[in-house]
Write an enzyme that holds these catalytic residues in place. Structure first.
Site, short mmCIF file in Angstrom:
data_model
loop_
_atom_site.label_atom_id
_atom_site.label_comp_id
_atom_site.label_asym_id
_atom_site.label_seq_id
_atom_site.Cartn_x
_atom_site.Cartn_y
_atom_site.Cartn_z
N GLY A 44 0.90 -1.21 0.21
CA GLY A 44 0.01 -0.04 0.05
C GLY A 44 0.87 1.21 0.02
N CYS A 45 2.08 1.27 0.94
CA CYS A 45 2.66 2.45 0.91
C CYS A 45 3.59 2.50 -0.61
CB CYS A 45 3.74 2.13 1.83
SG CYS A 45 3.09 2.13 3.62
N THR A 46 3.79 1.53 -1.12
CA THR A 46 4.52 1.81 -2.57
C THR A 46 3.72 2.36 -3.47
OG1 THR A 46 5.90 -0.17 -1.84
CG2 THR A 46 5.91 0.22 -4.13
N ALA A 49 3.49 6.12 -2.63
CA ALA A 49 4.51 6.74 -3.08
C ALA A 49 4.55 6.97 -4.49
CB ALA A 49 5.44 5.92 -2.54
#
Length: 155
Positions: A44-46, A49
């Site tokens: 999710g963070c990738t 970003a």
């Protein structure tokens, strides 16, 4: 200090992925998209970003700066930036003090585990340093576009 729409956003200074200490007040005169995320290199963070990366020029055209904050150390941020070619700074909030100031350090339950961590959240800070918009418990899909549109509509 609690964060509140229309009030001055809490200033802070954190080590950044460029090797310098960065303060929110360094960006007076610009919009700041301050986004908190749980952990580098996670799916999710990738995605989030990379969405910010793909829209970076559009934010820049609006005189807006993107700053990502997580509890990861600078070295991990550097690897994350290198792997995904991220054109903005990531800040290391290892003691989660800034996350606490912005009330995004939360008790979480995930797959039977209980722990404290970042609640994915985004804050828009205006050129005068005032908090003008917040999203909490962010769902990654379409979020970056929503943040971009907010700035476009409120310039």
């Amino acid at each position: 200090m609690a964060v509140e729409i229309g009030k001055q956003a809490p200033d802070f200074t954190l080590p950044a992925s460029n090797g310098e200490d960065v303060s929110l007040s360094d960006y007076k005169g610009k919009y700041v998209v301050l986004y908190f995320y749980p952990k580098d290199m996670t799916p999710g963070c990738t995605t989030q970003a990379c969405d910010f990366r793909d829209n970076h020029e559009s934010f820049k055209d609006l005189d807006a700066v993107i700053l990502g904050v997580s509890p990861d150390p600078v070295k991990r941020h550097e690897k994350f930036i290198e792997k995904h070619d991220l054109p903005f700074l990531l800040l290391a909030d290892e003691d989660h003090k800034v996350a606490e100031d912005y009330d995004v350090w939360k008790f979480k339950k995930n797959f039977g585990k209980e722990y404290y961590g970042i609640e994915r959240s985004t804050f828009i800070i205006d050129p005068d340093g005032n908090l003008v918009k917040e999203w909490r418990k962010v769902k990654v899909k379409d979020h970056v576009e929503e943040a971009l549109n907010y700035i476009k509509e409120n310039l």
